[in-house]
Design a protein around this motif. Structure first.
Motif, mmCIF file in Angstrom:
data_model
loop_
_atom_site.group_PDB
_atom_site.id
_atom_site.type_symbol
_atom_site.label_atom_id
_atom_site.label_comp_id
_atom_site.label_asym_id
_atom_site.label_seq_id
_atom_site.Cartn_x
_atom_site.Cartn_y
_atom_site.Cartn_z
ATOM 1 N N LEU A 7 0.779 -1.218 -0.192
ATOM 2 C CA LEU A 7 -0.080 -0.032 0.038
ATOM 3 C C LEU A 7 0.909 1.142 0.087
ATOM 4 N N CYS A 16 -5.849 -0.605 -2.974
ATOM 5 C CA CYS A 16 -6.819 -0.102 -1.725
ATOM 6 C C CYS A 16 -7.906 -1.134 -1.887
ATOM 7 N N SER A 56 -2.898 -0.718 7.284
ATOM 8 C CA SER A 56 -3.179 -0.325 6.068
ATOM 9 C C SER A 56 -3.188 1.395 6.021
ATOM 10 N N ALA A 76 0.111 3.211 -3.056
ATOM 11 C CA ALA A 76 -1.209 3.733 -2.967
ATOM 12 C C ALA A 76 -1.629 4.907 -3.759
#
Length: 140
Positions: A91, A104, A117, A94
């Motif tokens: 992540l 995501c 996260s 992201a």
């Protein structure tokens, strides 16, 4: 104050599945006034992270629509592989266009820990906005 609300909103929308260019807005706002650079970076980072968490939650809903075998095939195979290999550390990407939204969504779909996260997403997005702001301020 209006600039700060605009930055937050644009960053939030840009992180969802809707297209948007929050970096362009950040550069434009910094060209207009450099005194709010830190507030703009913070609001962009938080807004963009919250937009990604919205995608995360949409992913949790998608868990009912597809089986793990279906998601591991076809166009999702590479992204599923990234998350299977690196877990929530994937992540950090992201912030990337297209793949970031999918990561995501898959993080929610794969039930990765929400707090970890969120923190990793925030770090990646903050670094991106700091780099954009830093380069912009350097060239002004």
């Amino acid at each position: 104050m209006t600039e700060l609300c605009l930055m937050f909103s644009a960053a939030f929308i840009a992180a969802t599945l809707l297209p948007g260019g929050s970096e362009v807005l950040l550069v434009a706002l910094l060209n207009n006034d450099t005194s709010n650079w830190l507030a703009l970076v913070i609001l962009a980072s938080v807004g963009n992270t919250l937009g990604s968490i919205t995608s995360y939650y949409l992913g949790t809903l998608g868990r009912f629509a597809r089986s793990p075998q279906e998601m591991a095939k076809g166009k999702y195979k590479r992204s599923v592989g990234l998350i299977e290999k690196y877990g929530y550390w994937a992540l950090l990407l992201a912030w990337m266009p297209v793949i970031g939204d999918l990561l995501c969504l898959l993080a929610g779909w794969m039930k990765l820990p929400l707090l970890k996260s969120t923190l990793i997403i925030l770090v990646g997005k903050s670094v991106r906005y700091l780099l954009v702001a830093g380069l912009t301020l350097h060239w002004l």
